[in-house]
Each structure stands twice: as structure tokens, then as C-alpha cells.
Design an enzyme around this catalytic site. Sequence first.
Site, PDB file in Angstrom:
ATOM      1  N   CYS A 100      -9.536 107.598  33.213  1.00  0.00           N
ATOM      2  CA  CYS A 100     -10.251 107.173  32.169  1.00  0.00           C
ATOM      3  C   CYS A 100     -11.576 106.442  32.257  1.00  0.00           C
ATOM      4  O   CYS A 100     -11.536 105.584  32.953  1.00  0.00           O
ATOM      5  CB  CYS A 100      -9.495 106.236  31.100  1.00  0.00           C
ATOM      6  SG  CYS A 100      -9.860 105.858  29.391  1.00  0.00           S
ATOM      7  N   CYS A 124     -10.287 107.967  25.352  1.00  0.00           N
ATOM      8  CA  CYS A 124      -9.001 107.476  25.847  1.00  0.00           C
ATOM      9  C   CYS A 124      -8.009 108.510  26.462  1.00  0.00           C
ATOM     10  O   CYS A 124      -7.863 109.490  25.793  1.00  0.00           O
ATOM     11  CB  CYS A 124      -8.508 106.876  24.450  1.00  0.00           C
ATOM     12  SG  CYS A 124      -6.653 106.214  24.558  1.00  0.00           S
ATOM     13  N   GLN A 169       9.643 106.692  18.317  1.00  0.00           N
ATOM     14  CA  GLN A 169       9.226 106.476  19.894  1.00  0.00           C
ATOM     15  C   GLN A 169       7.722 107.020  20.054  1.00  0.00           C
ATOM     16  O   GLN A 169       7.753 108.200  19.744  1.00  0.00           O
ATOM     17  CB  GLN A 169      10.352 106.890  20.736  1.00  0.00           C
ATOM     18  CG  GLN A 169      11.285 105.775  20.734  1.00  0.00           C
ATOM     19  CD  GLN A 169      11.180 104.567  21.459  1.00  0.00           C
ATOM     20  OE1 GLN A 169      10.132 104.174  22.105  1.00  0.00           O
ATOM     21  NE2 GLN A 169      12.265 103.675  21.501  1.00  0.00           N
ATOM     22  N   TYR A 197      18.660  99.238  12.894  1.00  0.00           N
ATOM     23  CA  TYR A 197      17.308  99.546  13.079  1.00  0.00           C
ATOM     24  C   TYR A 197      17.022 100.991  13.342  1.00  0.00           C
ATOM     25  O   TYR A 197      16.447 101.095  14.355  1.00  0.00           O
ATOM     26  CB  TYR A 197      16.505  98.348  14.211  1.00  0.00           C
ATOM     27  CG  TYR A 197      16.957  97.061  14.072  1.00  0.00           C
ATOM     28  CD1 TYR A 197      16.171  96.313  13.295  1.00  0.00           C
ATOM     29  CD2 TYR A 197      17.979  96.557  14.869  1.00  0.00           C
ATOM     30  CE1 TYR A 197      16.473  94.738  13.339  1.00  0.00           C
ATOM     31  CE2 TYR A 197      18.525  95.231  14.697  1.00  0.00           C
ATOM     32  CZ  TYR A 197      17.752  94.360  13.960  1.00  0.00           C
ATOM     33  OH  TYR A 197      18.139  93.053  13.994  1.00  0.00           O
ATOM     34  N   CYS A 212      12.557  96.978  23.639  1.00  0.00           N
ATOM     35  CA  CYS A 212      11.282  96.885  24.073  1.00  0.00           C
ATOM     36  C   CYS A 212      10.791  95.700  24.683  1.00  0.00           C
ATOM     37  O   CYS A 212       9.444  95.867  24.809  1.00  0.00           O
ATOM     38  CB  CYS A 212      10.565  97.607  22.804  1.00  0.00           C
ATOM     39  SG  CYS A 212      10.223  96.752  21.428  1.00  0.00           S
TER      40      CYS A 212
END
Length: 448
Positions: free
Chosen positions: A71, A160, A286, A313, A405
Site C-alpha cells: 500500500c 487503500c 464480520q 449479540y 474481538c
Amino acid sequence: MKKGTPLRLTIEDLSFPAQGLARCDDRLFQIDGFFPGETVAGSFGGSKKRRARLYRPVLVEARADALKPACEHFGPCGGCISQHLPLATQRSFKHRVVLELLKQADLDLPAEILLYGLSQKYDYRNKMEFNFGNVELDGPLTLGMYQKNHGFNVINTTGCRLVDQDMRRIHNYTIDYFRRLGIPFYRWSSREGVLRHLVIRHAKFGRELMVILVTTTQQPIDLSEWVEGLKKLPLRDKLVSVWHMENDSIANIVQSDRMNLLDGKETITEFIHGLRFEITPQSFFQTNSASAELLYSRVLDKMVDVDLALDLYSGTGTITQLIAKKAKRVIGVELVEEAVQAASASARKNQVGNVKFIAGDVKDIVADFTGKVDLIVVDPPRAGLIKAVDHIRRIAPARIIYVSCNPKTLAIDLAQMTEYTIEQLELIDLFPNTPHVETVVLMSRVKD
């Protein structure tokens, strides 16, 4: 040592999420985004309780295994921190810092803890929230990620590599369009301006794209020309949903005061393990579709003898519907009403009849829940379970599968669940080039 003193430090160790640790004059320096074996230069930024800050650190000597980043924005951009490291090296560091965090919580961990991940290093994200701003005062409008160690400066991330070519084309068209119009971006300091964020969602397997422009209402804005330009872009996949989100809140987050559908349908459709899922503008899904399949496979592998399971959740119902393959009944609980509606709709389309979805705050729903539960699956936000943990312990399922996470809050939650033993713990790398990693934990209730 005086502030401003030039320093050259070698990173010796690492702490979560990706803070390089170096020592000088009996001070511990915590330097974001640098790794053991690298040498950095900067100036002394002061210290408190022997913990010191290195001001404006720059890499002056790379590791022996360093690679050339793909990048063009790597370095100044705060989106990635480890593109220059091989995937194997990135993952060894992630494994190391997560295990250290969990050991500090004095948990009884399994002897073997593995890390799984796919080989794709670039172009994997299916969602990106770009910020409007500029790099320098009164400079041209930019759209992208925040500049590393420079507050709210925004790098114009036209190239990006976390996202694919379709998402880059949408980004580049959008920044060019609004530069021509001269519409100001929203400044957090003065609370004035219009342009806030550009959110792009991409159903990688469903091959559909959604674009959400987030603005304030401080200035009327006609978006019809921008939408028509989007529809003419030479995209590989199909743009099927364009939204305008109005957001006049002070907080620097993507949230909605009002949603306006500008073109197309309300959702995009993604496929995971052969099931169909409708993704709304604000629902959780996700952010790496291919690796999500790996993650959910690891969850399914941990299920045995389940009559009733709770999926807390539950987002758009991905885990709920997948674990329904190995459970007689599953109840999904999710705060976001639109996500629950999308989950219910996708369950009907997938002909998954043994699931039910409830809209509400998880802690409130589980507080009132009665009856025998064999398995609870939790995939909470970064803050962890918080008050819900006590209610989960009261329900006392035979097993808990915790998908996390954030290993910091995971360690806090696991330490409270003293009635359970940790049978399996593994890491799933869904986010190459970043410090983030998912953790999957299987816990079993200790028999009285």
C-alpha cells in the site's frame, strides 16, 4: 531527561494491542505500531510513573524479515500497522500478546492454543468507514483514515489495500466529486461542516455493494448527481443500495439520526456456509467474509448435544442460523431492531425454522430468562459482556462459546466465570496488517 531530547530506541517486547516496548534510563517507553527488532527515533515526550512517551516516532531500522508494503499509504496512515511484516510474523506477535493478557488474568488455560488464518493479506475487508477531513489546516478535502500520531488529520487513502478495487473506485469518485463542489467537512472542534463519513459495504460472495454517505444537516445537499455518477462506475460487482445518513451528533462515530434510501434496495445479500444473509446499513456483520466462514466453522466444531441454545449479540443472525444446524432450537438476541428484522427475513429465506429472534438489550433479556439452556454463544462488542455476565452465570448453561474481538475484556469476563473451565481456546486472524484478532473460547460448567 528533558522533554525534546532526541532518542533512538530498539523495541524489545510487545503489549496489546500493538505497543512496542523499549527501555531507556530506567523508563519504559510504550510506542504504538512498532515491533520487536525494530529501531525507532523520536524525541522524549515526558513520563509518568516511569512510563515514558516517545514523540513523533519514526522507523530508522527495520527487522530482518521486513517486506515492502503493497500500500502506498503505509506509514503515515493509521489504518494498518504491520503490512511490512510477513503474515507468519504478524500472527506470532498476535498470539504472543493475547496469551500474555490472558495469563495476567491468572486463568487456567489449555496446554495448546493455536492460531488459524487464511493466506489473503490484502483486499479482504467487506466494510470500511472512511472519514472526511484534511491533512493540513486549510488543505484540500481528503477522505480516508486518520494519520498516525497526528490527531484528526485524515490521509486521502485512494489506494487503500485493505479494501478491493470496487471499494477504491467508489472512494476515489466520491472524494473527487465533493472536492469539485467545495462542500466543507465537519470539524469536531467547531462543530461546523457537512461531510462526515463514507461507509462502503461489500457482499463478497453475494457480489453486491452498498454505499452510505454520512453528513450533518447544517447545509442542504442535493445528492442526485453523486448517485448517478456512482451508478456509472465500472465496478466488478453490482452497486444495489445507496443511502444518505443524517448525523448531527457531537460524537465522532457513524450513527444515524435519520436514514434516506437514495437508490436501490435496503440491504445487500451475503452468503456464508451456503446460507443467505441480508446486511442492513447499520447491522453488525464480520468484516472479512472469507475468514468469517473459518471462524464460524470453529464455533460449529465445538457443539455437541444441544437442545436449546442462546446466541447473544446475534447481529444479522449469522451464528444463530449456522448453529441451528446442530441444535434443536436457537434464540438470537440483538439490540438493533433492523438487524433482528433482517435476521428473521433471512431465516425464512434460508428455511431455517428452528430459530427465533428477540430485539432488546442482551442484559435485560437474559435477566428475565428462565428455563434450561444447553449452550450460550456470545459475540459481544469490544466492551465485552459487562452486566450480562452475571445473568449468564445465573442461567448456568452446560457450555459457553465466547467469540471475542477484544482479549482485554475477554480476560475480565473469563475471570468472573469461576463455575466454568476453559476446555479450548484458539485465535482466528480475520484482520491481517492490523493488531486485531478474534478469540474463540469453549467453556464447560464444572459439575457440582
